[in-house]
Scaffold this motif. Sequence first.
Motif, PDB file in Angstrom:
ATOM      1  N   MET A   1      36.011  57.943  20.236  1.00  0.00           N
ATOM      2  CA  MET A   1      37.171  57.873  20.794  1.00  0.00           C
ATOM      3  C   MET A   1      37.106  57.995  22.186  1.00  0.00           C
ATOM      4  SD  MET A   1      40.610  57.694  20.770  1.00  0.00           S
ATOM      5  CE  MET A   1      40.938  58.101  18.977  1.00  0.00           C
ATOM      6  N   ALA A   2      36.358  58.689  23.002  1.00  0.00           N
ATOM      7  CA  ALA A   2      36.159  58.676  24.418  1.00  0.00           C
ATOM      8  C   ALA A   2      35.655  57.503  24.769  1.00  0.00           C
ATOM      9  CB  ALA A   2      35.098  59.773  24.650  1.00  0.00           C
ATOM     10  N   ARG A   3      34.616  56.989  24.122  1.00  0.00           N
ATOM     11  CA  ARG A   3      34.194  55.565  24.782  1.00  0.00           C
ATOM     12  C   ARG A   3      35.177  54.385  24.565  1.00  0.00           C
ATOM     13  NH1 ARG A   3      28.832  53.246  21.839  1.00  0.00           N
ATOM     14  NH2 ARG A   3      28.001  55.180  22.553  1.00  0.00           N
ATOM     15  N   ARG A   4      35.996  54.534  23.567  1.00  0.00           N
ATOM     16  CA  ARG A   4      37.080  53.511  23.703  1.00  0.00           C
ATOM     17  C   ARG A   4      38.002  53.492  24.533  1.00  0.00           C
ATOM     18  NH1 ARG A   4      40.420  53.605  17.853  1.00  0.00           N
ATOM     19  NH2 ARG A   4      38.245  53.321  17.217  1.00  0.00           N
ATOM     20  N   VAL A   5      38.389  54.725  24.884  1.00  0.00           N
ATOM     21  CA  VAL A   5      39.595  55.057  26.183  1.00  0.00           C
ATOM     22  C   VAL A   5      38.805  54.682  27.288  1.00  0.00           C
ATOM     23  CG1 VAL A   5      40.334  56.912  27.469  1.00  0.00           C
ATOM     24  CG2 VAL A   5      40.629  57.079  24.995  1.00  0.00           C
ATOM     25  N   ASN A   6      37.401  55.111  27.835  1.00  0.00           N
ATOM     26  CA  ASN A   6      36.775  54.741  28.987  1.00  0.00           C
ATOM     27  C   ASN A   6      36.830  52.966  28.880  1.00  0.00           C
ATOM     28  OD1 ASN A   6      36.245  57.125  29.605  1.00  0.00           O
ATOM     29  ND2 ASN A   6      34.296  57.350  28.733  1.00  0.00           N
ATOM     30  N   ASN A   7      36.428  52.422  27.827  1.00  0.00           N
ATOM     31  CA  ASN A   7      36.343  51.075  27.759  1.00  0.00           C
ATOM     32  C   ASN A   7      37.653  50.163  28.416  1.00  0.00           C
ATOM     33  OD1 ASN A   7      33.623  50.839  27.041  1.00  0.00           O
ATOM     34  ND2 ASN A   7      33.991  50.477  24.947  1.00  0.00           N
ATOM     35  N   LEU A   8      38.589  51.076  27.595  1.00  0.00           N
ATOM     36  CA  LEU A   8      40.028  50.332  27.924  1.00  0.00           C
ATOM     37  C   LEU A   8      40.410  50.565  29.218  1.00  0.00           C
ATOM     38  CD1 LEU A   8      42.565  49.262  27.091  1.00  0.00           C
ATOM     39  CD2 LEU A   8      43.318  51.479  26.226  1.00  0.00           C
ATOM     40  N   LEU A   9      39.980  51.892  29.825  1.00  0.00           N
ATOM     41  CA  LEU A   9      40.168  52.146  31.288  1.00  0.00           C
ATOM     42  C   LEU A   9      39.403  51.243  32.117  1.00  0.00           C
ATOM     43  CD1 LEU A   9      41.799  53.814  33.405  1.00  0.00           C
ATOM     44  CD2 LEU A   9      39.587  55.331  33.156  1.00  0.00           C
ATOM     45  N   VAL A  10      38.181  51.063  31.964  1.00  0.00           N
ATOM     46  CA  VAL A  10      37.364  50.202  32.547  1.00  0.00           C
ATOM     47  C   VAL A  10      38.148  48.546  32.755  1.00  0.00           C
ATOM     48  CG1 VAL A  10      35.340  48.892  33.153  1.00  0.00           C
ATOM     49  CG2 VAL A  10      35.487  51.248  32.715  1.00  0.00           C
ATOM     50  N   LEU A  11      38.492  48.281  31.396  1.00  0.00           N
ATOM     51  CA  LEU A  11      38.943  46.812  31.194  1.00  0.00           C
ATOM     52  C   LEU A  11      40.132  46.649  32.274  1.00  0.00           C
ATOM     53  CD1 LEU A  11      39.084  44.289  29.720  1.00  0.00           C
ATOM     54  CD2 LEU A  11      40.400  45.460  27.999  1.00  0.00           C
ATOM     55  N   THR A  12      41.098  47.432  32.263  1.00  0.00           N
ATOM     56  CA  THR A  12      42.440  47.330  32.692  1.00  0.00           C
ATOM     57  C   THR A  12      42.276  47.562  34.216  1.00  0.00           C
ATOM     58  OG1 THR A  12      42.938  49.871  32.446  1.00  0.00           O
ATOM     59  CG2 THR A  12      43.876  48.131  30.630  1.00  0.00           C
ATOM     60  N   VAL A  13      41.310  48.414  34.735  1.00  0.00           N
ATOM     61  CA  VAL A  13      41.115  48.446  36.197  1.00  0.00           C
ATOM     62  C   VAL A  13      40.684  47.172  36.646  1.00  0.00           C
ATOM     63  CG1 VAL A  13      39.876  49.585  37.868  1.00  0.00           C
ATOM     64  CG2 VAL A  13      41.106  50.988  36.112  1.00  0.00           C
ATOM     65  N   LEU A  14      39.675  46.523  36.102  1.00  0.00           N
ATOM     66  CA  LEU A  14      38.994  45.327  36.447  1.00  0.00           C
ATOM     67  C   LEU A  14      39.840  44.365  36.564  1.00  0.00           C
ATOM     68  CD1 LEU A  14      36.471  43.819  37.525  1.00  0.00           C
ATOM     69  CD2 LEU A  14      36.000  43.648  35.081  1.00  0.00           C
ATOM     70  N   ALA A  15      40.777  44.031  35.416  1.00  0.00           N
ATOM     71  CA  ALA A  15      41.718  42.876  35.078  1.00  0.00           C
ATOM     72  C   ALA A  15      42.667  43.042  36.193  1.00  0.00           C
ATOM     73  CB  ALA A  15      42.224  43.023  33.730  1.00  0.00           C
ATOM     74  N   ALA A  16      43.089  44.369  36.442  1.00  0.00           N
ATOM     75  CA  ALA A  16      44.095  44.633  37.491  1.00  0.00           C
ATOM     76  C   ALA A  16      43.626  44.411  39.064  1.00  0.00           C
ATOM     77  CB  ALA A  16      44.893  46.073  37.333  1.00  0.00           C
ATOM     78  N   ALA A  17      42.468  44.581  39.187  1.00  0.00           N
ATOM     79  CA  ALA A  17      41.857  44.565  40.678  1.00  0.00           C
ATOM     80  C   ALA A  17      41.803  43.251  41.004  1.00  0.00           C
ATOM     81  CB  ALA A  17      40.541  45.159  40.639  1.00  0.00           C
ATOM     82  N   LEU A  18      41.482  42.269  40.168  1.00  0.00           N
ATOM     83  CA  LEU A  18      41.331  40.825  40.519  1.00  0.00           C
ATOM     84  C   LEU A  18      42.722  40.242  41.154  1.00  0.00           C
ATOM     85  CD1 LEU A  18      38.954  39.514  37.699  1.00  0.00           C
ATOM     86  CD2 LEU A  18      38.360  40.154  40.121  1.00  0.00           C
ATOM     87  N   PRO A  19      43.704  40.323  40.276  1.00  0.00           N
ATOM     88  CA  PRO A  19      45.061  39.744  40.721  1.00  0.00           C
ATOM     89  C   PRO A  19      45.635  40.580  42.218  1.00  0.00           C
ATOM     90  CG  PRO A  19      45.118  40.055  38.413  1.00  0.00           C
ATOM     91  CD  PRO A  19      43.838  40.757  39.083  1.00  0.00           C
ATOM     92  N   ALA A  20      45.464  41.754  42.112  1.00  0.00           N
ATOM     93  CA  ALA A  20      45.627  42.657  43.141  1.00  0.00           C
ATOM     94  C   ALA A  20      44.931  42.093  44.579  1.00  0.00           C
ATOM     95  CB  ALA A  20      45.568  44.233  42.800  1.00  0.00           C
ATOM     96  N   ALA A  21      43.639  41.905  44.368  1.00  0.00           N
ATOM     97  CA  ALA A  21      42.955  41.492  45.673  1.00  0.00           C
ATOM     98  C   ALA A  21      43.276  40.276  46.070  1.00  0.00           C
ATOM     99  CB  ALA A  21      41.396  41.452  45.122  1.00  0.00           C
ATOM    100  N   GLY A  36      52.996  33.196  43.839  1.00  0.00           N
ATOM    101  CA  GLY A  36      53.015  33.337  42.111  1.00  0.00           C
ATOM    102  C   GLY A  36      51.777  33.042  41.608  1.00  0.00           C
ATOM    103  N   LEU A  37      50.570  32.909  42.310  1.00  0.00           N
ATOM    104  CA  LEU A  37      49.514  32.509  41.449  1.00  0.00           C
ATOM    105  C   LEU A  37      48.572  33.598  41.050  1.00  0.00           C
ATOM    106  CD1 LEU A  37      48.238  29.469  43.556  1.00  0.00           C
ATOM    107  CD2 LEU A  37      49.709  29.539  41.612  1.00  0.00           C
ATOM    108  N   PRO A  38      48.399  34.824  41.767  1.00  0.00           N
ATOM    109  CA  PRO A  38      47.367  35.897  41.575  1.00  0.00           C
ATOM    110  C   PRO A  38      47.357  36.332  40.114  1.00  0.00           C
ATOM    111  CG  PRO A  38      48.546  36.169  43.680  1.00  0.00           C
ATOM    112  CD  PRO A  38      49.353  35.166  43.034  1.00  0.00           C
ATOM    113  N   SER A  39      48.263  36.463  39.343  1.00  0.00           N
ATOM    114  CA  SER A  39      48.378  37.056  38.216  1.00  0.00           C
ATOM    115  C   SER A  39      47.464  36.128  36.923  1.00  0.00           C
ATOM    116  CB  SER A  39      49.814  37.046  37.352  1.00  0.00           C
ATOM    117  OG  SER A  39      50.461  35.641  37.334  1.00  0.00           O
ATOM    118  N   GLN A  40      47.111  35.082  37.548  1.00  0.00           N
ATOM    119  CA  GLN A  40      46.162  34.291  36.746  1.00  0.00           C
ATOM    120  C   GLN A  40      44.666  34.662  36.711  1.00  0.00           C
ATOM    121  OE1 GLN A  40      47.377  29.909  36.569  1.00  0.00           O
ATOM    122  NE2 GLN A  40      49.206  30.829  37.777  1.00  0.00           N
TER     123      GLN A  40
END
Length: 543
Positions: A1-21, A36-40
């Motif tokens: 369970m902890a590994r699944r949560v960590n994977n999800l956290l890393v995934l969402t942080v990385l996926a969020a960081a790219l459009p935010a940058a 309007g483009l960064p979300s892609q």
Amino acid sequence: MARRVNNLLVLTVLAAALPAAEAAIIAGVGFQAARGLPSQASAVWPYDSYHDLRWLLVYHRSILEFVLAYLVVAAVRGALTAVLIYFSWPERFGRPSVANLFRRNLVVALLVMAVIMPWATISIAFSVVSLSWLLIASLLPMIVISPFLLRAAVAQEWWRGLPTLAQYGWTTLNVVVITVAGAIMTAVPAWWSLPVAALAGAGNGLLWRRSVAVALEPVNPRWRRLPVAPVVGVLVLITPTTLLNVPGILDGPAWRPPILEQPLPEDVPQAVIVIAGHDSEYRGEPSADPRVERYSYEGLDSKEAPLPYRPEATHQSLDVSAVRLASHIDSLHRRTRLPIALVGQSEGALVARTYLEKWPASPVTDAVLLSPLVMPGRAYYTPPHTTEGWGVVTGYAMRAVFQLWFLGDEARGHPDEPFVRSIIIDAPFYRNRILCPVAGIRVIAFLPTVSAIEAPPGEFTQVPTVQSPAFHAGLFGSQDIHQLIINFLQGEEIQGRRREYAILQHLGAAWQPPPLALSLNPIWSASIEGDPAFSGKVCQERN
């Protein structure tokens, strides 16, 4: 369970960081038209590569630069996607190593960019001529092929069989996320777009997680032995060719709007010149009222009557068309001794506006612009047989696509026809001034609602507008619109904006290519016009 949560956290942080940058960079340089483009930037395939290619097709200056950037972008995209897939991979399926995923996704990245290259190219064509059907034509094929390309990232025989409804559903949901995020990012103040982009990126991460899971599910797809993916890819590529070349399939009735078929009321004080649009045809038919004449792209005959013309005549440059319009205006004014009103549709609206810019003192008192191209000239590509210049590869790609679509028949339209090149060369004017007031002239624009997705959010007009549900060039045949035109010619002040127009502007923002900055292109940099891509405003005071 902890590994699944960590994977999800890393995934969402990385996926969020790219459009935010990307949103931070765009806000920092004040690039309003690209907000309007960064979300892609972290979207599910192929929308992430569609995002990359549109930037690359606009912002390159030589063939070598494009090729090198293409390879670098593919490598970076392959690596990013490998990491996103790694952290999206369900534990029950036995996750491969990052190295294996990288090798696979590097190949897939090159494949995806090659597959969607025609559609990204068509989106740049939209940026040049601002026709909504080109933007829609660039997006719909990717919705069709997206589940196949997603499966290519994780499955062995991804090209066989039909995708499941779940695979289509999750990849299509990403289109909704991108569209809504783009709308919100362009509606809020620039720096507020950063948290919106981050939230959209986190949503992309969750969609990666679900999309990878459904792509890995052991299902028994329909047509599992058939190479469906290549067949679908070919079909979406040749469908436009079929539609554009089967005789009669897209032919409509002859262009005879009510203003040509019905006499003008006696209290209309002007003589009227009606200017049809691109690929129109005129066979010399008289109008119902002698005060109304059809403009001819071939000019006037020896008796000062408009000459018949074929569709190819509309491909001439806007300057040539404006010169012929000037002769027609002088002739009609001399013969009738009446002030002149111009009623132009689509390309005809640009001809009228070009004339008004170059002949500030004239008999024209009123101008009606129907379905004008809204802020065209947002991209650039070089003429044929060049190896350097902004958009040089885009030009070659566009010529290849149009050769396929029109089966090599350049008489039916091509990216280097004088009409298109005249927009590209004088882009600063056409970006800024189409819907601007003209001293001493009453101007009104009639805009179909579909044109809302053609204009970046923000100011695009400073003249009275009537917005009406219709497709491009679909307004002139309406009796209601005809009556409004008559009312305007009679001196009434007309205005009819619709609430949904601005909403549609925002919803289309994510799918518009980034404009080429006017200051970067030597051909444009000497212009005295401002750049609405950065100011968000048109009709600015000239420098």
